[in-house]
Design an enzyme around this catalytic site. Structure first.
Site, PDB file in Angstrom:
ATOM      1  N   ASP A   1      41.571  36.460  31.628  1.00  0.00           N
ATOM      2  CA  ASP A   1      41.935  37.413  30.567  1.00  0.00           C
ATOM      3  C   ASP A   1      42.443  38.711  31.183  1.00  0.00           C
ATOM      4  OD1 ASP A   1      39.267  37.771  31.507  1.00  0.00           O
ATOM      5  OD2 ASP A   1      38.894  39.180  29.869  1.00  0.00           O
TER       6      ASP A   1
ATOM      7  N   GLU B   1      36.261  38.456  30.757  1.00  0.00           N
ATOM      8  CA  GLU B   1      35.740  39.406  31.736  1.00  0.00           C
ATOM      9  C   GLU B   1      36.018  40.848  31.343  1.00  0.00           C
ATOM     10  OE1 GLU B   1      35.414  41.768  35.481  1.00  0.00           O
ATOM     11  OE2 GLU B   1      37.132  41.574  34.166  1.00  0.00           O
TER      12      GLU B   1
END
Lengths: 531, 531
Positions: A155, A220
């Site tokens: 991400d 994350e």
């Protein structure tokens, strides 16, 4: 690396459900991207396996292969960057899922067994939103080989060209030997680095020198929701970590721009929410100004008691548990390559703290706590002249923790101090403070795992890497250390000026390509470690 | 009343272009709503004009008509509230235009000549966005009659049910004698009050006792952009104000909930933007925390020097130019009906300043300056744990000005004080401060215009109104005073607990209906004043 703290979600689920997600949308049905076979990206055809290579020849051959495939690597990174897997915005949840599926397919192509692990839901504005699955993989199960668990994230932070990018953030562009795009260095470049390194072994007809385990998540940048639970309460009991010998994370950066480093320490974080309420609603400053005890002036008063202008934290006894600086440690800083003036210029700061003395700057990034005031929730934040008296405000500040500060102990010091200052204020308003914390992490840089990584780094960059620490926090590091019980190492690919999270995030072509070789060499060196 | 200050845009165009508009969209082609003839809303058919009424009978007859048309009045307000004419959000610009056209058609139906005056563009995020036109009207030109210029606004503050409303904000709902909806009291109810009062004269077959001029804008909640320019540099030179004898504004509220008032004074405002820059970009607190002079701690330090915990403003000499309290003025406060405990409870404050003493509370709302800290632009404001070190932050605070404080003089005091405190800080960072100001306004409450309004109020509410001032600022008041050179009066319709700008904004049915009668009686009383 994440701006957000994951912390120990199991203990501190408070607020974890609303981390920076501004637009909650239900996730639409997931659509996978069309899978393009990875091999097509590599211009060199497979070597006949019959040609037995000596290990001494493995790496030179592999490096040559890597050098011949630069365009393919760039193209694959471009493809990954084009998927806007922004985890903090639920509108992009589908893109996060696509990104995970894309990577799953790539891992499969290099021969890994993969699994998509469901980690449940997050709650945003009262709605349950499905989290992206965590991609878990296994490649090789030769009991004679060492096993490395590799972690990375898929991400990214949000980005808009209008934020001040010179080119579209989700369209990777090369300029002056730099690949500009959101996620280029944080963390899609490094994640693809592992893929390319593995593929290179395969393409030159060499066996992988180690077994690999993969944990690739896509949350994350938004507190790694669900990951700790998966690692500690599912993967660990299931035996996923039983065969793991070493853990490697590539999600940080060199200290500067020229010299590689290996990272053996991270600061922890203790994040505070300081709430003051003066009324049940926001008030018109014309109507109520001059008649109410305003929450904002109480909050500003309290926030002003926390840190001195020289950066010294004013919380009573906060430095007491900081590990003393030994002569040995003190000497370590002398040899480290770090240009404080370049550091200052890179952010166009007017002056640095500690008179910009190199050793002091490094120590205050790595081994001393720092306190930052982040902002205020509930007050006017828009451009223009809003004349509100906010009814309730929440001041945000955090302390970066270092050895041997324990989060519980630090939280108690902060709570006691703030309550004392609050009593001195004698305000009739209501004050409340709470925290979210995760401890600092350090490893022993003399461990054979670190020596192996250092040898690999020297092979690529012809210099001994600095053994560095980082000021930031990657909470999964501690979780992986706990879950595996093994040595954890941070092996950065990107440079110190890559501007992760900021405008014009980039990854140098050199760091990308040499990073692929570095990862391959690291696998090779760890493969040689005694089992 | 506006949270925003219009100030003297001619002098202070600084920042005026980006007042709280968060989403700049190009305005789509304007679409007018289907016009429903106003007469259908009134259940009583027109009286035969042949029946000549004496003036003494006019008002009782008119009041009876009003009482017979309560449902029609509610329905028309519901229709107006249903148009979400949110001026601060460019996405609603089309709704603002629709709202202006809707009102234009209503004014035409009662016989007014109307004009839509173009006031140009505003700049949002570098885009030019067309401002809604200002609706200007004229009704009657009998030189024997007095002429009143009526001002009101058609735009509203933003509102979402999820903000904490008990019903949809743009669907007017009646509960317990209260009409809940955005704009019900601020300012659609009062604007429709004028329309209904005029229509009532027409419906009972009576001539209007005065000529009327109308200025209805749709940008009041966003700084009245373009209005001052129109009033001073177009309408005034064109002679629009030449025949005006009195100006009336209904855009404020009673002091409490039971006793009516007429308002003869407003505080001014001096709004400050205090900017500190420590770096050219936002920084990661893990990486940079402990090494940079953070802009936030400098800003918090400066904001903490502005106001004491007892509400006293700490700016040197700020109280010097405040008009001294005379014995006469002091006595005025004794008789004013104001329940400080109800005031405190209405906002659920824990305690009021000045020990909640009525006279002190009123004086600090009306005749003493107050300083409020509104918020910080550029810092973290979202829920969650963002660990940013903002590179540039802008603190917002304002001082409500009172007679005889001159904005220029107050700005100088603030600038000098802040620069002095900044020098004491010895920070290497960059500080900049600028202001937007508008002066306080007061009228003579003994003027015949005020006496006429007081007689009208007593006729409706059977009590002498309080002559009040307000703590807020309506900058157009001063502009209209300057443009017309005539006496200006604020005639509130709503009650002190109407919660304009807040959740569950409402207008009591009683205030709405008696307000229509009040406006009609006011026109009648002004009509009797010597020409």
């Amino acid at each position: 690396m994440s701006y957000l703290l994951n912390s120990l979600n199991r203990q501190l689920s408070l607020l974890s459900s609303k981390v920076l997600i501004s637009n909650a949308n239900l996730i639409r049905e997931i659509e996978t991207v069309k899978v393009r076979p990875l091999l097509k990206f590599y211009s060199v055809t497979q070597q006949p396996v019959s040609e037995k290579m000596t290990t001494e020849k493995t790496l030179p051959k592999l490096f040559k292969f890597v050098d011949q495939n630069v365009e393919s690597y760039k193209n694959l990174l471009k493809e990954a960057v084009a998927i806007p897997s922004i985890s903090c915005d639920a509108k992009h949840r589908e893109d996060c899922n696509r990104m995970v599926f894309w990577m799953r397919d790539k891992l499969k192509e290099v021969g890994a067994a993969t699994e998509l692990r469901d980690v449940g839901y997050q709650t945003i504005d009262g709605k349950e939103i499905k989290l992206p699955p965590v991609l878990v993989g296994t490649l090789g199960n030769d009991t004679k080989k060492n096993t490395i668990c590799v972690y990375g994230h898929l991400d990214v932070q949000p980005a808009l060209k209008s934020d001040g990018w010179d080119s579209e953030p989700f369209d990777l562009q090369e300029r002056d030997g730099k690949l500009y795009g959101r996620g280029s260095t944080d963390d899609k470049g490094p994640v693809l680095g592992w893929l390319h390194a593995i593929n290179a072994y395969k393409e030159i007809g060499e066996e992988l020198p180690v077994n690999l385990k993969f944990v690739f998540e896509c949350m994350e940048e938004s507190g790694s929701e669900g990951l700790d639970e998966l690692l500690m309460n599912k993967l660990k009991p299931e035996g996923f970590f039983d065969t793991v010998d070493y853990v490697c994370i590539s999600d940080n950066y060199w200290l500067g721009t020229t010299k590689p480093c290996i990272t053996y320490g991270l600061r922890g974080i203790s994040y505070y929410f300081l709430e003051i309420e003066c009324a049940k609603m926001d008030l018109h400053s014309g109507v109520f100004g001059g008649t109410v005890h305003e929450a904002m002036s109480d909050l500003i008063y309290l926030m002003n008691t926390l840190v001195a202008k020289d950066g010294k934290i004013l919380i009573t006894d906060i430095y007491k548990s900081v590990a003393p600086l030994t002569d040995n440690e003190s000497k370590l800083y002398d040899s480290i390559d770090f240009d404080t003036e370049a550091y200052r210029k890179s952010i166009e700061a007017y002056e640095l703290l500690h008179k910009g003395v190199k050793e002091q700057i490094l120590m205050h990034r790595w081994r001393y706590p720092s306190l930052s005031l982040h902002g205020i929730e509930g007050a006017a934040f828009q451009p223009g002249a809003k004349t509100v008296i906010p009814g309730k405000v929440i001041g945000k500040f955090s302390i970066r923790l270092v050895p041997d500060q324990e989060p519980d102990e630090v939280e108690k010091l902060v709570f006691d101090y703030v309550h004392k200052k609050w009593a001195e204020r004698e305000s009739p308003n209501k004050m409340r403070i709470w925290a979210q914390s995760g401890r600092a992490w350090t490893e022993n840089p003399d461990h054979p795992h670190y020596q192996a990584a250092a040898r690999a780094t020297k092979l690529i960059y012809q210099t001994d890497p600095d053994m560095s620490r980082e000021g930031g926090s990657i909470p999964v590091t501690i979780t992986l250390q706990e879950a595996s019980g093994k040595n954890v190492l941070l092996l950065p690919m990107g440079a110190g000026d890559d501007m992760a999270h900021s405008q014009n995030e980039k990854l140098n072509v050199r760091n990308y390509i040499e990073g692929i070789k570095l990862f391959a060499a690291y696998l090779y060196e760890v493969g040689k470690l005694a089992k």
